[in-house]
Motif scaffolding. Structure first.
Motif, PDB file in Angstrom:
ATOM      1  N   ILE A 142       0.866  -1.179   0.000  1.00 49.95           N
ATOM      2  CA  ILE A 142       0.000   0.000   0.000  1.00 49.95           C
ATOM      3  C   ILE A 142       0.899   1.225   0.000  1.00 49.95           C
ATOM      4  CG2 ILE A 142      -1.713   1.354   1.268  1.00 49.95           C
ATOM      5  CD1 ILE A 142      -2.875  -1.255   2.322  1.00 49.95           C
ATOM      6  N   ILE A 143       0.615   2.144  -0.908  1.00 53.80           N
ATOM      7  CA  ILE A 143       1.366   3.399  -1.014  1.00 53.80           C
ATOM      8  C   ILE A 143       0.424   4.540  -0.675  1.00 53.80           C
ATOM      9  CG2 ILE A 143       2.669   4.924  -2.559  1.00 53.80           C
ATOM     10  CD1 ILE A 143       3.311   2.347  -4.209  1.00 53.80           C
ATOM     11  N   ILE A 144       0.791   5.337   0.320  1.00 49.74           N
ATOM     12  CA  ILE A 144      -0.032   6.483   0.700  1.00 49.74           C
ATOM     13  C   ILE A 144       0.582   7.735   0.095  1.00 49.74           C
ATOM     14  CG2 ILE A 144      -1.069   7.778   2.589  1.00 49.74           C
ATOM     15  CD1 ILE A 144      -0.684   5.381   4.382  1.00 49.74           C
ATOM     16  N   GLY A 145      -0.167   8.360  -0.807  1.00 46.39           N
ATOM     17  CA  GLY A 145       0.304   9.560  -1.483  1.00 46.39           C
ATOM     18  C   GLY A 145       0.472   9.326  -2.971  1.00 46.39           C
ATOM     19  N   ALA A 146      -0.440   9.896  -3.775  1.00 49.68           N
ATOM     20  CA  ALA A 146      -0.410   9.699  -5.227  1.00 49.68           C
ATOM     21  C   ALA A 146       0.184  10.914  -5.925  1.00 49.68           C
ATOM     22  CB  ALA A 146      -1.813   9.410  -5.754  1.00 49.68           C
ATOM     23  N   GLY A 147       1.324  11.367  -5.411  1.00 52.87           N
ATOM     24  CA  GLY A 147       2.070  12.437  -6.062  1.00 52.87           C
ATOM     25  C   GLY A 147       3.180  11.858  -6.921  1.00 52.87           C
ATOM     26  N   ALA A 148       4.209  12.662  -7.178  1.00 52.73           N
ATOM     27  CA  ALA A 148       5.280  12.237  -8.070  1.00 52.73           C
ATOM     28  C   ALA A 148       5.969  10.961  -7.583  1.00 52.73           C
ATOM     29  CB  ALA A 148       6.303  13.367  -8.215  1.00 52.73           C
ATOM     30  N   ALA A 149       6.413  10.943  -6.326  1.00 52.65           N
ATOM     31  CA  ALA A 149       7.123   9.783  -5.801  1.00 52.65           C
ATOM     32  C   ALA A 149       6.207   8.573  -5.691  1.00 52.65           C
ATOM     33  CB  ALA A 149       7.731  10.115  -4.440  1.00 52.65           C
ATOM     34  N   GLY A 150       4.986   8.789  -5.203  1.00 54.56           N
ATOM     35  CA  GLY A 150       4.052   7.682  -5.024  1.00 54.56           C
ATOM     36  C   GLY A 150       3.667   7.017  -6.335  1.00 54.56           C
ATOM     37  N   LEU A 151       3.407   7.816  -7.370  1.00 53.39           N
ATOM     38  CA  LEU A 151       3.052   7.259  -8.680  1.00 53.39           C
ATOM     39  C   LEU A 151       4.195   6.443  -9.265  1.00 53.39           C
ATOM     40  CD1 LEU A 151       1.181  10.364 -10.116  1.00 53.39           C
ATOM     41  CD2 LEU A 151       0.173   8.080  -9.845  1.00 53.39           C
ATOM     42  N   MET A 152       5.421   6.991  -9.169  1.00 58.04           N
ATOM     43  CA  MET A 152       6.571   6.266  -9.695  1.00 58.04           C
ATOM     44  C   MET A 152       6.765   4.946  -8.952  1.00 58.04           C
ATOM     45  SD  MET A 152       9.130   5.942 -11.748  1.00 58.04           S
ATOM     46  CE  MET A 152       9.584   7.504 -12.523  1.00 58.04           C
ATOM     47  N   CYS A 153       6.655   4.991  -7.630  1.00 52.76           N
ATOM     48  CA  CYS A 153       6.836   3.781  -6.832  1.00 52.76           C
ATOM     49  C   CYS A 153       5.753   2.746  -7.128  1.00 52.76           C
ATOM     50  CB  CYS A 153       6.816   4.146  -5.348  1.00 52.76           C
ATOM     51  SG  CYS A 153       7.184   2.769  -4.251  1.00 52.76           S
ATOM     52  N   ALA A 154       4.515   3.202  -7.262  1.00 50.64           N
ATOM     53  CA  ALA A 154       3.411   2.282  -7.535  1.00 50.64           C
ATOM     54  C   ALA A 154       3.627   1.550  -8.853  1.00 50.64           C
ATOM     55  CB  ALA A 154       2.095   3.055  -7.565  1.00 50.64           C
ATOM     56  N   ALA A 155       4.030   2.295  -9.889  1.00 46.45           N
ATOM     57  CA  ALA A 155       4.264   1.677 -11.191  1.00 46.45           C
ATOM     58  C   ALA A 155       5.372   0.643 -11.120  1.00 46.45           C
ATOM     59  CB  ALA A 155       4.609   2.755 -12.221  1.00 46.45           C
ATOM     60  N   GLU A 156       6.481   0.994 -10.473  1.00 53.21           N
ATOM     61  CA  GLU A 156       7.621   0.083 -10.394  1.00 53.21           C
ATOM     62  C   GLU A 156       7.316  -1.150  -9.542  1.00 53.21           C
ATOM     63  OE1 GLU A 156      10.612   0.129 -12.002  1.00 53.21           O
ATOM     64  OE2 GLU A 156       9.587   1.675 -13.166  1.00 53.21           O
ATOM     65  N   THR A 157       6.596  -0.945  -8.453  1.00 48.35           N
ATOM     66  CA  THR A 157       6.242  -2.071  -7.591  1.00 48.35           C
ATOM     67  C   THR A 157       5.293  -3.015  -8.310  1.00 48.35           C
ATOM     68  OG1 THR A 157       6.441  -0.574  -5.699  1.00 48.35           O
ATOM     69  CG2 THR A 157       5.438  -2.680  -5.284  1.00 48.35           C
ATOM     70  N   GLY A 158       4.313  -2.433  -9.012  1.00 49.53           N
ATOM     71  CA  GLY A 158       3.360  -3.247  -9.757  1.00 49.53           C
ATOM     72  C   GLY A 158       4.009  -4.069 -10.858  1.00 49.53           C
ATOM     73  N   LYS A 159       5.054  -3.516 -11.482  1.00 53.59           N
ATOM     74  CA  LYS A 159       5.754  -4.247 -12.554  1.00 53.59           C
ATOM     75  C   LYS A 159       6.403  -5.529 -12.041  1.00 53.59           C
ATOM     76  CE  LYS A 159       6.871  -0.059 -15.165  1.00 53.59           C
ATOM     77  NZ  LYS A 159       7.940   0.906 -15.516  1.00 53.59           N
ATOM     78  N   ARG A 160       6.646  -5.600 -10.754  1.00 49.71           N
ATOM     79  CA  ARG A 160       7.252  -6.790 -10.167  1.00 49.71           C
ATOM     80  C   ARG A 160       6.205  -7.844  -9.811  1.00 49.71           C
ATOM     81  NH1 ARG A 160       8.985  -4.536  -5.370  1.00 49.71           N
ATOM     82  NH2 ARG A 160       9.580  -6.636  -4.732  1.00 49.71           N
ATOM     83  N   GLY A 161       4.955  -7.597 -10.207  1.00 48.25           N
ATOM     84  CA  GLY A 161       3.899  -8.573  -9.946  1.00 48.25           C
ATOM     85  C   GLY A 161       3.266  -8.446  -8.575  1.00 48.25           C
ATOM     86  N   ARG A 162       3.589  -7.385  -7.858  1.00 50.05           N
ATOM     87  CA  ARG A 162       3.011  -7.166  -6.534  1.00 50.05           C
ATOM     88  C   ARG A 162       1.608  -6.565  -6.682  1.00 50.05           C
ATOM     89  NH1 ARG A 162       5.189  -8.734  -1.946  1.00 50.05           N
ATOM     90  NH2 ARG A 162       5.827  -6.792  -0.919  1.00 50.05           N
ATOM     91  N   ARG A 163       0.717  -6.920  -5.782  1.00 50.04           N
ATOM     92  CA  ARG A 163      -0.633  -6.342  -5.785  1.00 50.04           C
ATOM     93  C   ARG A 163      -0.565  -5.029  -5.009  1.00 50.04           C
ATOM     94  NH1 ARG A 163      -6.062  -7.184  -3.298  1.00 50.04           N
ATOM     95  NH2 ARG A 163      -7.500  -6.613  -4.959  1.00 50.04           N
ATOM     96  N   VAL A 164      -0.772  -3.924  -5.725  1.00 49.05           N
ATOM     97  CA  VAL A 164      -0.502  -2.595  -5.175  1.00 49.05           C
ATOM     98  C   VAL A 164      -1.781  -1.765  -5.069  1.00 49.05           C
ATOM     99  CG1 VAL A 164       0.819  -0.454  -5.462  1.00 49.05           C
ATOM    100  CG2 VAL A 164       1.794  -2.638  -6.233  1.00 49.05           C
ATOM    101  N   LEU A 165      -1.955  -1.112  -3.912  1.00 54.02           N
ATOM    102  CA  LEU A 165      -3.035  -0.151  -3.730  1.00 54.02           C
ATOM    103  C   LEU A 165      -2.401   1.218  -3.503  1.00 54.02           C
ATOM    104  CD1 LEU A 165      -6.019   0.647  -3.215  1.00 54.02           C
ATOM    105  CD2 LEU A 165      -5.638   0.110  -0.799  1.00 54.02           C
ATOM    106  N   LEU A 166      -2.820   2.191  -4.299  1.00 60.56           N
ATOM    107  CA  LEU A 166      -2.342   3.563  -4.183  1.00 60.56           C
ATOM    108  C   LEU A 166      -3.460   4.420  -3.607  1.00 60.56           C
ATOM    109  CD1 LEU A 166      -0.148   5.711  -4.797  1.00 60.56           C
ATOM    110  CD2 LEU A 166      -1.083   5.859  -7.120  1.00 60.56           C
TER     111      LEU A 166
END
Length: 397
Positions: free
Chosen positions: A10-34
């Motif tokens: 779970i990533i709290i904060g959908a700004g620049a850092a949060g969006l980048m992290c969510a995309a990269e984490t999701g690419k690894r096959g992790r189930r991600v909630l932003l």
């Protein structure tokens, strides 16, 4: 009875850092909630550069960042460089142009950057939930965090905090990040405004600065370890413009700014030559050829004795040149978080791994972007830290 939803990250904060992290984490096959409490993603991206989005700087290097540990940012900046973000933009068909000092702006404006980042997230299967406030966060056991929102309980094994700092509170910015860090026993550096205009006392505004609001001129300014050459802008409250915003990050209350109004010339040499060549020309007329007319006139009404050049003695010319090239001004303060572009401070870098951005004492807890005690110069540097720290955490969360 409230439902329990389970995610890997779970990533709290959908700004620049949060969006980048969510995309990269999701690419690894992790189930991600932003998650974000705002009604749209990337709100600070959307207003950056007046909507033109100064998304990075070609001159990015660790020296352009302030932190109690100046070495901390080196790892992330080395692993995700401006060129990496440019490659991402090329992939999405976006283009850019360079302005001054390595600043890159998106030709398609800020919404295109936000759309690009969300497309990366969507392709990686990231789940987005807006208008969602996190009320409490509890660590149930070594491998699980439980987040309570108004409508449900969320569980995850990795929790990333990308909530930024408290600058520009009208956009909902708070100190959530360091409050959470303290909850988990992590040290932090109190937030303070950075990249912010200076204010001056009313007597200075009514005297020395009277009639100068809107006047802009290129200067070299110094305060402590901060030295910048950029434009300075007089305002109704004091001084702004890139030069002042930059040096504000280095200023502490009570300190004096040193301003060189003639950064391209040796003032004493120039005045001496003019004295020989144009002895009947008044100082204010001469200064108006090198400075904005209103500023030249005001200086000669308040600080400098105005007379024909031929009437000055050697010591007087020295004093005038000193005033022009080492003008000492002491601000009363700054405009504070209300207008600060970013904030100094954040989670103490000694508490985090510079490689993964994970808390050393709390497995699975990460802090990225402006929430961390790393603050860049004006001109795209803070976005580059957001991209880099978000990317790095995204490889491990």
């Amino acid at each position: 009875m409230q439902t329990m939803e389970h995610y890997d990250v779970i990533i709290i904060g959908a700004g620049a850092a949060g969006l980048m992290c969510a995309a990269e984490t999701g690419k690894r096959g992790r189930r991600v909630l932003l998650l974000d409490k705002a009604d749209k993603i990337g709100k600070k991206i959307l207003i950056s550069g007046g909507g033109r989005c100064n998304f990075t700087n070609l001159n990015t290097n660790p020296a352009a960042y302030l932190s109690h540990n100046p070495h901390f940012c080196k790892s992330a900046l080395a692993r995700y460089a401006p060129q990496d973000f440019l490659n991402l933009m090329r992939k999405h068909g976006l283009s850019w142009h360079e302005k001054t000092l390595g600043q890159l702006f998106c030709d398609q404006k800020a919404p295109a950057i936000v759309a690009m980042l969300w497309e990366e997230c969507a392709q990686a299967g990231v789940v987005l939930r807006l208008n969602t406030e996190v009320d409490t966060i509890i660590r149930r056991e070594a491998a699980s965090f439980h987040l309570q929102t108004g409508s449900c309980t969320l569980a995850c094994t990795a929790l990333v905090i990308a909530t930024g700092g408290p600058s520009i509170p009208r956009m909902g910015a708070t100190d959530f990040g360091i409050r959470l860090a303290r909850q988990f026993g992590l040290k932090s550096v109190p937030f303070s405004p950075a990249l912010v205009p200076f204010t001056f006392t009313q007597d200075v505004l009514d005297g020395l600065f009277a009639g100068l609001a809107g006047v802009s001129t290129e200067v070299a300014v110094s305060c402590g370890e901060g030295h910048f050459r950029e434009y300075m802008l007089f305002t109704h409250r004091g001084l702004s413009g890139p030069a002042m915003l930059q040096v504000s990050s280095y200023w502490h209350k009570g300190e004096t700014l040193e301003i060189n109004l003639l950064p391209d010339r040796d003032a004493l040499e120039w005045l001496s030559v003019m004295q020989q060549q144009r002895p009947k020309t008044e100082l204010k007329t001469l200064l108006a050829e090198a400075l904005p007319n209103r500023l030249a006139q005001r200086l000669c009404e308040t600080l400098l004795p105005n007379r024909p050049m031929g009437q000055y003695g050697g010591k007087q010319l020295q004093a005038i040149s000193q005033q022009l090239q080492a003008w000492q001004l002491t601000p009363a303060g700054t405009e504070g978080m209300r207008t600060a572009e970013v904030s100094l401070g954040g989670v103490d870098t000694r508490e985090l791994s510079s490689k993964t951005l994970e808390a050393r004492k709390v497995q699975g807890l990460y802090f990225i972007g402006e929430t961390v005690d790393v603050t860049g110069w004006l001109g795209g540097y803070n976005f580059q830290w957001a991209w880099a720290s978000g990317w790095c955490a995204g490889q491990y969360a």
